[in-house]
Motif scaffolding. Structure first.
Motif, mmCIF file in Angstrom:
data_model
loop_
_atom_site.group_PDB
_atom_site.id
_atom_site.type_symbol
_atom_site.label_atom_id
_atom_site.label_comp_id
_atom_site.label_asym_id
_atom_site.label_seq_id
_atom_site.Cartn_x
_atom_site.Cartn_y
_atom_site.Cartn_z
ATOM 1 N N HIS A 437 0.822 -1.194 0.000
ATOM 2 C CA HIS A 437 0.000 0.000 0.000
ATOM 3 C C HIS A 437 0.865 1.257 0.000
ATOM 4 C CE1 HIS A 437 -3.325 -2.647 0.971
ATOM 5 N NE2 HIS A 437 -2.728 -3.041 2.083
ATOM 6 N N PRO A 438 0.525 2.257 -0.813
ATOM 7 C CA PRO A 438 1.189 3.550 -0.669
ATOM 8 C C PRO A 438 0.871 4.141 0.699
ATOM 9 C CG PRO A 438 -0.715 3.747 -2.106
ATOM 10 C CD PRO A 438 -0.546 2.287 -1.821
ATOM 11 N N VAL A 439 1.788 4.973 1.204
ATOM 12 C CA VAL A 439 1.723 5.439 2.589
ATOM 13 C C VAL A 439 1.639 6.960 2.628
ATOM 14 C CG1 VAL A 439 2.900 5.432 4.827
ATOM 15 C CG2 VAL A 439 3.111 3.454 3.301
ATOM 16 N N LEU A 440 0.790 7.474 3.523
ATOM 17 C CA LEU A 440 0.721 8.907 3.788
ATOM 18 C C LEU A 440 1.153 9.155 5.226
ATOM 19 C CD1 LEU A 440 -2.724 9.804 2.155
ATOM 20 C CD2 LEU A 440 -0.444 9.882 1.121
ATOM 21 N N LEU A 441 2.218 9.921 5.400
ATOM 22 C CA LEU A 441 2.643 10.371 6.723
ATOM 23 C C LEU A 441 1.908 11.672 7.012
ATOM 24 C CD1 LEU A 441 4.475 10.340 9.251
ATOM 25 C CD2 LEU A 441 6.220 11.506 7.867
ATOM 26 N N PHE A 456 -11.516 9.817 13.061
ATOM 27 C CA PHE A 456 -10.860 10.953 12.407
ATOM 28 C C PHE A 456 -11.157 10.867 10.915
ATOM 29 C CE2 PHE A 456 -6.513 12.836 11.155
ATOM 30 C CZ PHE A 456 -7.041 14.117 11.081
ATOM 31 N N ASP A 457 -11.970 11.804 10.415
ATOM 32 C CA ASP A 457 -12.421 11.720 9.032
ATOM 33 C C ASP A 457 -11.268 11.733 8.042
ATOM 34 O OD1 ASP A 457 -12.091 14.437 9.860
ATOM 35 O OD2 ASP A 457 -13.219 15.134 8.131
ATOM 36 N N GLU A 458 -10.205 12.491 8.324
ATOM 37 C CA GLU A 458 -9.074 12.561 7.397
ATOM 38 C C GLU A 458 -8.497 11.169 7.151
ATOM 39 O OE1 GLU A 458 -7.223 15.540 6.355
ATOM 40 O OE2 GLU A 458 -8.730 16.919 7.122
ATOM 41 N N ALA A 459 -8.127 10.486 8.225
ATOM 42 C CA ALA A 459 -7.521 9.169 8.085
ATOM 43 C C ALA A 459 -8.497 8.174 7.470
ATOM 44 C CB ALA A 459 -7.038 8.676 9.448
ATOM 45 N N GLN A 460 -9.782 8.257 7.862
ATOM 46 C CA GLN A 460 -10.762 7.305 7.358
ATOM 47 C C GLN A 460 -10.960 7.435 5.849
ATOM 48 O OE1 GLN A 460 -12.044 4.855 9.043
ATOM 49 N NE2 GLN A 460 -11.311 5.454 11.074
ATOM 50 N N VAL A 461 -11.005 8.657 5.340
ATOM 51 C CA VAL A 461 -11.196 8.870 3.901
ATOM 52 C C VAL A 461 -9.984 8.359 3.125
ATOM 53 C CG1 VAL A 461 -11.373 10.649 2.110
ATOM 54 C CG2 VAL A 461 -12.839 10.765 4.133
ATOM 55 N N GLY A 466 -7.463 3.566 -0.169
ATOM 56 C CA GLY A 466 -6.389 2.614 -0.420
ATOM 57 C C GLY A 466 -5.030 3.006 0.103
ATOM 58 N N TYR A 467 -4.963 4.092 0.893
ATOM 59 C CA TYR A 467 -3.685 4.551 1.436
ATOM 60 C C TYR A 467 -3.535 4.120 2.892
ATOM 61 C CZ TYR A 467 -3.540 7.490 -2.690
ATOM 62 O OH TYR A 467 -3.530 7.928 -3.999
ATOM 63 N N ALA A 468 -2.347 3.643 3.240
ATOM 64 C CA ALA A 468 -2.021 3.481 4.649
ATOM 65 C C ALA A 468 -1.721 4.860 5.215
ATOM 66 C CB ALA A 468 -0.819 2.564 4.817
ATOM 67 N N VAL A 469 -2.164 5.106 6.437
ATOM 68 C CA VAL A 469 -1.960 6.411 7.072
ATOM 69 C C VAL A 469 -1.156 6.215 8.347
ATOM 70 C CG1 VAL A 469 -3.071 8.447 8.064
ATOM 71 C CG2 VAL A 469 -4.132 7.270 6.118
ATOM 72 N N VAL A 470 -0.065 6.946 8.442
ATOM 73 C CA VAL A 470 0.808 6.903 9.617
ATOM 74 C C VAL A 470 0.738 8.257 10.292
ATOM 75 C CG1 VAL A 470 3.191 6.645 10.407
ATOM 76 C CG2 VAL A 470 2.330 5.207 8.543
ATOM 77 N N MET A 471 0.423 8.289 11.589
ATOM 78 C CA MET A 471 0.308 9.559 12.304
ATOM 79 C C MET A 471 0.746 9.376 13.749
ATOM 80 S SD MET A 471 -3.846 9.686 12.184
ATOM 81 C CE MET A 471 -4.519 9.851 13.841
ATOM 82 N N CYS A 472 1.414 10.383 14.289
ATOM 83 C CA CYS A 472 1.960 10.263 15.637
ATOM 84 C C CYS A 472 1.964 11.620 16.332
ATOM 85 C CB CYS A 472 3.376 9.692 15.589
ATOM 86 S SG CYS A 472 4.586 10.769 14.778
ATOM 87 N N ASN A 473 2.335 11.598 17.603
ATOM 88 C CA ASN A 473 2.432 12.814 18.412
ATOM 89 C C ASN A 473 3.896 13.037 18.790
ATOM 90 O OD1 ASN A 473 -0.347 13.398 18.410
ATOM 91 N ND2 ASN A 473 -0.717 11.952 20.072
ATOM 92 N N PRO A 474 4.651 13.728 17.941
ATOM 93 C CA PRO A 474 6.076 13.941 18.205
ATOM 94 C C PRO A 474 6.300 14.938 19.327
ATOM 95 C CG PRO A 474 5.394 15.245 16.325
ATOM 96 C CD PRO A 474 4.197 14.408 16.718
ATOM 97 N N ARG A 475 7.548 15.112 19.696
ATOM 98 C CA ARG A 475 7.853 16.150 20.681
ATOM 99 C C ARG A 475 7.336 17.498 20.181
ATOM 100 N NH1 ARG A 475 13.956 14.172 21.930
ATOM 101 N NH2 ARG A 475 13.476 13.004 20.011
#
Length: 663
Positions: A437-441, A456-461, A466-475
């Motif tokens: 799968h292509p990935v969106l950071l 979260f509508d952004e990630a769900q859409v 067909g995109y994997a979504v990677v999201m985190c809470n950095p410093r």
């Protein structure tokens, strides 16, 4: 979910709990593509979970029971979006209008005896904002500005329409309606209609001056109103505010909590015995050091101020202050932590009792007769009504079912060990199928905010497409303590960049169906900043989306509504130091195809941040496109016109479809 399924993002307001505790009234709203706005009505929810619609306005919200539980006051926005207070018999019937504020009502509160309502409303200068019939905005007189702060995102100019406190008698919903006066033969051309001739009583204005007042709460005797303002001379150069009491006799305000405490106060409430309770963040000696300052709970009585909670241990920054004053002995708060918001009770001696846990975000809470009700968001629902029962929080409604029927993907939770040993917490959404799968950071805004566990509508859409979504809470993010949040103060683009890249690599390693050679990066606001910074330093990304970005700290001062302090505190004031943290200063290093998106009326990150960045990309030969939304501000993706929100999703998916096609 598809982009069009934003109509099923049902939001629930603060619950107004009946004094008996056996039922609550909430405002239930959602985006409507047909109406091209958010629409909603009041609903009554009983303790057994049964619910029914109580009003039929286009946009009804902010319900509040009268102290005796016989009436409900709420805000109703008409076609011009100027909300007014209406009052409804709690048993049902037609609501009656209680206010007629020229620019609409902000907040309101019942008096203890239920005979009056206090409210805030903006007061236009004569000759502005329609106060002179037929005078267009372009024909108004020039604005003479002498302050740093004079406009606000989502509002516009503020110094010429200050927010003030009013009080009005409450109409009886059972009175005979007032009827419009019919023309009479003796009427002349100069006959004027009574502004309040249709039964709306004239309100009494209690405050004056070139300053804003926010929030209202009556003291127990009903003769004084507590509100938040800034009376001190330095209010234009610091972020400090204070609590004052305003007698309904129209006397001068009396300071209750002064500026010596160096606090940024987010609303105040009054308990039945007269104690003032509020949530506030310390701002340091300068009164401007707001970066990653978590809020704590305070009480004020007898001339003294006492802090009940430790901001290093509990972050109460998103507590709904309007309901703090229900009890003399304890207070309901929301604790922000690791992508959640938990409900807790704090006593006068500082003891904390947790009332929820797990994957939930408590948006607000209230109680009656000892029964605690809450508005919550979960991984599968944008909004539900819940009660504290059997030792935990139990949802009563199923408002998210329609969205769930459209298909909701639950992400995998991860903690990644970074290059310097720091843990970064986040989530990975993976589409169905074997991949790759292509990935969106995806990078959140703020920066002192957090990705949460709510749907979260952004990630769900994106995952549906067909995109994997990677999201985190950095410093720099909230929810992990002040030290974590302040790590990027005057060091933006350092450890925060490391964290998002390390989390991405962790996700790629843990999920073999993700394609490490097809990765895009995107973000808005601070997320737009870090996206632009990332593609100037890392050339591994196939394409990027930079949305409503903080892109040039130098020009941010003097253009943004928060420009006089935001950049100073986050990137410093030394020009060389600022440039070392500026995406605009390194735009010549970008090679990644970039879609730049912005809103025309964004006063938080002004449009020039986007247009100058886009022009620099084009000048440097980078493939770039610019998309500008008319009539929208910084909040487009969250509360913009539904059709624009749909078009935004369409543009993003079109961009990724061209640059990072699925399959």
């Amino acid at each position: 979910m598809k982009a069009s399924d934003i109509e099923h993002l049902v939001a629930v307001s603060r619950p107004a709990v009946h004094p008996d505790g056996d039922r609550a009234v909430v405002a239930v709203s959602h985006p409507s593509l047909r109406a091209n706005r958010n629409v909603g009505q009041l609903w009554q929810v009983d303790a057994d979970g049964s619910a029914r619609r109580s009003t039929r306005g286009v946009a009804d919200g902010a319900p509040a029971y009268s102290p005796d539980g016989t009436r409900i006051a709420f805000l109703r926005a008409s076609g011009d979006d100027k909300a007014q207070v209406f009052v409804l018999d709690a048993r049902g019937g037609e609501p009656v209008q209680a206010t007629d504020a020229e620019l609409g009502v902000g907040e309101f509160a019942w008096s203890p005896d239920g005979s009056r309502i206090a409210f805030t409303a903006r007061v236009p200068e004569p000759g502005r904002y329609g106060s002179v019939k037929g005078l267009e905005a372009t024909a108004e007189s020039p604005r003479h500005i002498t302050t740093y702060r004079y406009h606000a995102n989502g509002l516009g100019y503020t110094n010429d329409r200050r927010s003030h406190v009013f009080v009005v008698d409450v109409p009886d919903p059972h009175d005979e309606p007032a009827y419009e006066r019919a023309p009479a033969p003796a009427d002349g051309d100069d006959t004027k209609k009574d502004r309040h001739g249709l039964g709306v009583a004239a309100a009494t204005r209690l405050t004056v001056g070139d300053r804003d007042f926010h929030g209202v709460a009556f003291t127990p005797e009903g003769t004084t109103i507590v509100t938040v303002t800034a009376l001190h001379e330095e209010r234009d150069v610091d972020l400090v505010n204070q609590i004052v009491s305003v007698p309904i006799t129209k006397s001068d305000p009396v300071v209750v909590v002064g500026t010596e405490h160096r606090l940024e106060i987010d609303g105040a409430a009054v308990t039945p015995n007269g104690t003032v309770v509020f949530v506030a963040a310390e701002l340091g000696p300068t009164g401007r050091d707001f970066v990653a300052r978590d809020s704590a709970l305070y009480v004020a009585s007898g001339g003294g101020v006492r802090r009940l909670t430790d901001p290093q241990a509990l972050d109460l920054s998103e507590t709904d202050s309007t309901t703090l004053g229900r009890s003399d002995e304890s207070f309901l708060v929301q604790v922000r932590s690791r992508g959640t918001r938990q409900l807790a009770r704090v006593t006068l001696d500082g003891a904390v009792e947790r009332l929820s846990d797990g994957a939930v975000e408590v948006n607000s809470a209230d109680e009656g007769a000892g029964v605690v009700w809450a508005s919550i968001s979960t991984p599968t629902s944008f909004g539900e009504v819940a009660v504290v029962r059997d030792g935990g929080l139990r949802a009563l409604t199923e408002l998210g079912k329609a969205l769930q029927d459209k298909g909701i993907m639950r992400p995998d939770e991860h903690v990644a060990k970074g290059r310097d040993g720091t843990d970064t917490h986040g989530w990975v959404y993976t589409p169905a199928g074997g991949g790759p799968h292509p990935v969106l950071l995806s990078i959140h805004g703020g920066p002192y905010a957090q990705y949460g566990v709510h749907v979260f509508d952004e990630a769900q859409v994106y995952v549906d497409a067909g995109y994997a979504v990677v999201m985190c809470n950095p410093r720099g993010s909230a929810g992990y303590g002040q030290e974590h949040g302040r790590a990027i103060k005057e060091r933006m683009g350092t450890s925060d960049l490391d964290d998002v890249l390390d989390f991405l690599d962790h996700a790629l390693g843990e999920h073999p169906t993700l394609d490490p050679n097809r990765v895009g990066v995107m973000g808005g606001s601070y997320g737009g900043y870090l996206t632009a910074w990332t593609i100037a330093h890392e050339h591994r990304f196939t394409a990027a989306v930079v949305e409503r970005g903080f892109l040039d700290p130098l020009s941010f001062v003097g253009t943004s509504d928060i420009g006089d302090f935001f950049g100073d505190e986050y990137v410093g004031t030394d020009v060389a130091q600022i440039v070392r943290q500026s995406p605009m200063a390194v735009v010549d290093q970008v090679r990644t195809p970039t879609l730049v998106m912005h809103s025309e009326q964004d006063y938080r990150c002004p449009l020039e941040q986007a247009t100058r960045y886009y022009a620099a990309l084009k000048r440097n030969g980078v493939e770039a496109e610019l998309l500008i939304f008319p009539g929208e501000n910084h909040e487009l993706s969250r509360s913009g016109q539904p059709r624009h929100r749909m078009e935004r999703f369409g543009a993003i998916l079109d961009w990724w479809g061209r640059k990072l096609p699925v399959g």
